[in-house]
Scaffold this active site. Structure first.
Site, PDB file in Angstrom:
ATOM      1  N   ASP A 119      28.260  32.757  45.965  1.00 38.55           N
ATOM      2  CA  ASP A 119      27.190  33.297  46.806  1.00 38.55           C
ATOM      3  C   ASP A 119      25.928  32.518  46.454  1.00 38.55           C
ATOM      4  OD1 ASP A 119      25.538  35.034  48.377  1.00 38.55           O
ATOM      5  OD2 ASP A 119      26.963  36.656  48.034  1.00 38.55           O
ATOM      6  N   ILE A 120      24.762  32.958  46.942  1.00 36.14           N
ATOM      7  CA  ILE A 120      23.547  32.237  46.580  1.00 36.14           C
ATOM      8  C   ILE A 120      23.295  32.431  45.080  1.00 36.14           C
ATOM      9  CG2 ILE A 120      22.529  32.357  48.903  1.00 36.14           C
ATOM     10  CD1 ILE A 120      20.722  34.624  47.851  1.00 36.14           C
ATOM     11  N   PRO A 121      22.647  31.443  44.447  1.00 37.46           N
ATOM     12  CA  PRO A 121      22.486  31.509  42.983  1.00 37.46           C
ATOM     13  C   PRO A 121      21.928  32.832  42.466  1.00 37.46           C
ATOM     14  CG  PRO A 121      21.828  29.344  43.779  1.00 37.46           C
ATOM     15  CD  PRO A 121      22.127  30.170  45.007  1.00 37.46           C
ATOM     16  N   ASN A 122      20.915  33.379  43.128  1.00 34.62           N
ATOM     17  CA  ASN A 122      20.292  34.614  42.638  1.00 34.62           C
ATOM     18  C   ASN A 122      21.282  35.785  42.622  1.00 34.62           C
ATOM     19  OD1 ASN A 122      17.929  36.148  41.792  1.00 34.62           O
ATOM     20  ND2 ASN A 122      18.131  37.153  43.803  1.00 34.62           N
ATOM     21  N   THR A 123      22.086  35.897  43.675  1.00 39.05           N
ATOM     22  CA  THR A 123      23.074  36.988  43.756  1.00 39.05           C
ATOM     23  C   THR A 123      24.147  36.817  42.688  1.00 39.05           C
ATOM     24  OG1 THR A 123      22.654  37.172  46.110  1.00 39.05           O
ATOM     25  CG2 THR A 123      24.711  38.127  45.321  1.00 39.05           C
ATOM     26  N   ASP A 140      39.059  38.002  37.049  1.00 36.26           N
ATOM     27  CA  ASP A 140      39.254  36.901  38.001  1.00 36.26           C
ATOM     28  C   ASP A 140      38.725  37.313  39.376  1.00 36.26           C
ATOM     29  OD1 ASP A 140      40.271  34.754  39.445  1.00 36.26           O
ATOM     30  OD2 ASP A 140      42.349  35.435  39.350  1.00 36.26           O
ATOM     31  N   LEU A 141      37.398  37.214  39.553  1.00 34.75           N
ATOM     32  CA  LEU A 141      36.798  37.647  40.826  1.00 34.75           C
ATOM     33  C   LEU A 141      36.279  36.478  41.665  1.00 34.75           C
ATOM     34  CD1 LEU A 141      34.844  40.879  39.755  1.00 34.75           C
ATOM     35  CD2 LEU A 141      37.161  40.686  40.649  1.00 34.75           C
ATOM     36  N   LYS A 142      36.300  35.282  41.095  1.00 38.50           N
ATOM     37  CA  LYS A 142      35.953  34.047  41.838  1.00 38.50           C
ATOM     38  C   LYS A 142      34.675  34.193  42.657  1.00 38.50           C
ATOM     39  CE  LYS A 142      40.795  32.590  42.353  1.00 38.50           C
ATOM     40  NZ  LYS A 142      41.547  33.791  41.953  1.00 38.50           N
ATOM     41  N   LEU A 143      33.562  34.419  41.984  1.00 37.98           N
ATOM     42  CA  LEU A 143      32.297  34.613  42.703  1.00 37.98           C
ATOM     43  C   LEU A 143      31.842  33.349  43.425  1.00 37.98           C
ATOM     44  CD1 LEU A 143      32.333  37.095  40.769  1.00 37.98           C
ATOM     45  CD2 LEU A 143      29.855  36.893  40.650  1.00 37.98           C
ATOM     46  N   ASP A 168      48.827  41.859  38.137  1.00 43.90           N
ATOM     47  CA  ASP A 168      48.651  41.984  39.580  1.00 43.90           C
ATOM     48  C   ASP A 168      49.253  43.289  40.084  1.00 43.90           C
ATOM     49  OD1 ASP A 168      47.268  39.548  39.804  1.00 43.90           O
ATOM     50  OD2 ASP A 168      49.144  38.437  39.772  1.00 43.90           O
ATOM     51  N   ARG A 204      56.599  29.096  34.349  1.00 42.31           N
ATOM     52  CA  ARG A 204      57.900  29.759  34.475  1.00 42.31           C
ATOM     53  C   ARG A 204      58.785  29.384  33.294  1.00 42.31           C
ATOM     54  NH1 ARG A 204      55.376  32.254  37.415  1.00 42.31           N
ATOM     55  NH2 ARG A 204      55.705  32.805  39.584  1.00 42.31           N
ATOM     56  N   THR A 247      44.651  26.193  45.105  1.00 39.95           N
ATOM     57  CA  THR A 247      45.911  25.460  45.290  1.00 39.95           C
ATOM     58  C   THR A 247      46.535  25.765  46.654  1.00 39.95           C
ATOM     59  OG1 THR A 247      46.925  27.211  43.984  1.00 39.95           O
ATOM     60  CG2 THR A 247      46.560  25.104  42.883  1.00 39.95           C
ATOM     61  N   ARG A 283      54.488  37.320  37.072  1.00 41.10           N
ATOM     62  CA  ARG A 283      55.815  37.908  37.264  1.00 41.10           C
ATOM     63  C   ARG A 283      56.871  37.612  36.202  1.00 41.10           C
ATOM     64  NH1 ARG A 283      55.448  35.943  43.253  1.00 41.10           N
ATOM     65  NH2 ARG A 283      54.171  34.487  42.061  1.00 41.10           N
ATOM     66  N   LYS A 322      44.685  39.494  32.604  1.00 44.19           N
ATOM     67  CA  LYS A 322      43.886  39.073  33.752  1.00 44.19           C
ATOM     68  C   LYS A 322      43.831  40.195  34.784  1.00 44.19           C
ATOM     69  CE  LYS A 322      45.187  36.028  37.187  1.00 44.19           C
ATOM     70  NZ  LYS A 322      44.729  36.452  38.522  1.00 44.19           N
TER      71      LYS A 322
HETATM   72  O1  C5P Z   1      53.279  35.875  39.009  1.00 45.91           O
HETATM   73  P1  C5P Z   1      52.686  34.521  38.711  1.00 45.91           P
HETATM   74  O2  C5P Z   1      53.014  34.014  37.321  1.00 45.91           O
HETATM   75  O3  C5P Z   1      52.991  33.497  39.784  1.00 45.91           O
HETATM   76  O4  C5P Z   1      51.115  34.795  38.718  1.00 45.91           O
HETATM   77  C1  C5P Z   1      50.181  33.794  38.567  1.00 45.91           C
HETATM   78  C2  C5P Z   1      48.804  34.350  38.629  1.00 45.91           C
HETATM   79  O5  C5P Z   1      47.873  33.266  38.651  1.00 45.91           O
HETATM   80  C3  C5P Z   1      48.493  35.194  39.868  1.00 45.91           C
HETATM   81  O6  C5P Z   1      47.534  36.189  39.494  1.00 45.91           O
HETATM   82  C4  C5P Z   1      47.881  34.195  40.822  1.00 45.91           C
HETATM   83  O7  C5P Z   1      47.004  34.778  41.743  1.00 45.91           O
HETATM   84  C5  C5P Z   1      47.118  33.285  39.856  1.00 45.91           C
HETATM   85  N1  C5P Z   1      46.862  31.940  40.353  1.00 45.91           N
HETATM   86  C6  C5P Z   1      47.860  31.052  40.734  1.00 45.91           C
HETATM   87  N2  C5P Z   1      47.547  29.807  41.190  1.00 45.91           N
HETATM   88  C7  C5P Z   1      46.266  29.421  41.253  1.00 45.91           C
HETATM   89  C8  C5P Z   1      45.250  30.282  40.871  1.00 45.91           C
HETATM   90  C9  C5P Z   1      45.582  31.554  40.422  1.00 45.91           C
HETATM   91  O8  C5P Z   1      49.027  31.393  40.662  1.00 45.91           O
HETATM   92  N3  C5P Z   1      45.990  28.199  41.638  1.00 45.91           N
END
Ligand code: C5P
Length: 232
Positions: free
Chosen positions: A64-68, A59-62, A10, A181, A119, A211, A32
């Site tokens: 839109d309409i199916p064709n696009t 990770d672009l989470k598309l 990130d 973590r 989330t 992180r 990612k």
């Molecule tokens: O720094 P950290 O370990 O919290 O990063 C987690 C990554 O996962 C980030 O890129 C965050 O946008 C992504 N993410 C998330 N929770 C989600 C979906 C994606 O933390 N539900």
């Protein structure tokens, strides 16, 4: 399906991410790339990181309409990413179109996974803003099942949902779980977290770790620790 640790890069600039990745002279992490870096640095950043020997989850989470979505997925497939995603809320028809677009002439394609409910969306907001009355757990499992019906490979979910997703959609349906973590680490802004070891025990297929690795004093050591706890 191979288990792996995916490092969430990130960063907002090419320089930052390449300086970070330069530290990894041994094992090259699965990386990612999110919207911030992709929109800031452009598709060239994907080619550059790929050239350095990393696998890439774009990770672009598309949605839109199916064709696009189909046509956009074809572009991402040509970029040679290893994994990408979309919103399951785009419907089964959209997910099927995405798979079609993603499949290369030789039949290969990147792994395609779905985001169920973000989330950041609470049950209350889902009811009030989206007029969805079912309990959030039920919605998440229903969307995961839709992704399975459409032929997708898996979903992004919290580590706490991974077991339930596997129970509903099968052991081979991939779970990609952020919110990881170290036992002795900072939680930051994540609420429900798991250690890499716990994520392994509950059957996550891929963990996404940002992180705890990117902000560590020694990112390579933090990455190796993650791999040891999650895979070895
Ligand atoms: O720094 P950290 O370990 O919290 O990063 C987690 C990554 O996962 C980030 O890129 C965050 O946008 C992504 N993410 C998330 N929770 C989600 C979906 C994606 O933390 N539900």
């Amino acid at each position: 399906m191979g288990k792996d640790v995916i490092v969430a890069c990130d960063f907002s600039s090419k320089e930052e991410v390449l300086t970070f990745l330069d530290k990894f002279t041994g094992r090259k992490p699965f990386v990612k790339i999110g919207m911030e870096l992709f929109y800031g640095a452009g598709p060239e950043i994907v080619r550059e990181i790929k050239k350095r020997g990393h696998k890439i989850f774009l990770d672009l989470k598309l949605c839109d309409i199916p064709n696009t979505v189909k046509k956009s997925m074809a572009v991402l497939s040509n970029l040679d990413v290893d994994m990408t995603n979309l919103h399951a809320s785009g419907t089964i028809a959209m997910m099927e179109a995405a798979l079609e677009g993603l499949t290369r002439p030789d039949g290969t394609r990147p792994i395609l996974i779905a985001v169920t409910q973000l989330t950041s969306t609470s049950e209350e907001r889902m009811k009030k803003d989206l007029l969805i009355d079912a309990p959030i757990d039920q919605v998440v499992m229903h969307y995961a099942n839709n992704a399975k019906i459409a032929g997708l490979d898996g979903v992004v979910c919290s580590p706490l949902e991974a077991e339930k997703v596997h129970a509903r959609c099968g052991k081979d349906f991939i779970t990609v779980t952020p919110g990881v973590r170290f036992k002795d680490g900072d939680i930051g802004d994540q609420v429900r977290v798991m250690t890499p070891e716990e994520a392994k025990k509950i059957g996550s297929d891929y963990i996404v770790v940002g992180r705890p690795i990117t902000a560590a004093e020694d990112p390579v050591a933090a990455y190796e620790r993650c791999v040891r706890e999650f895979i070895d």
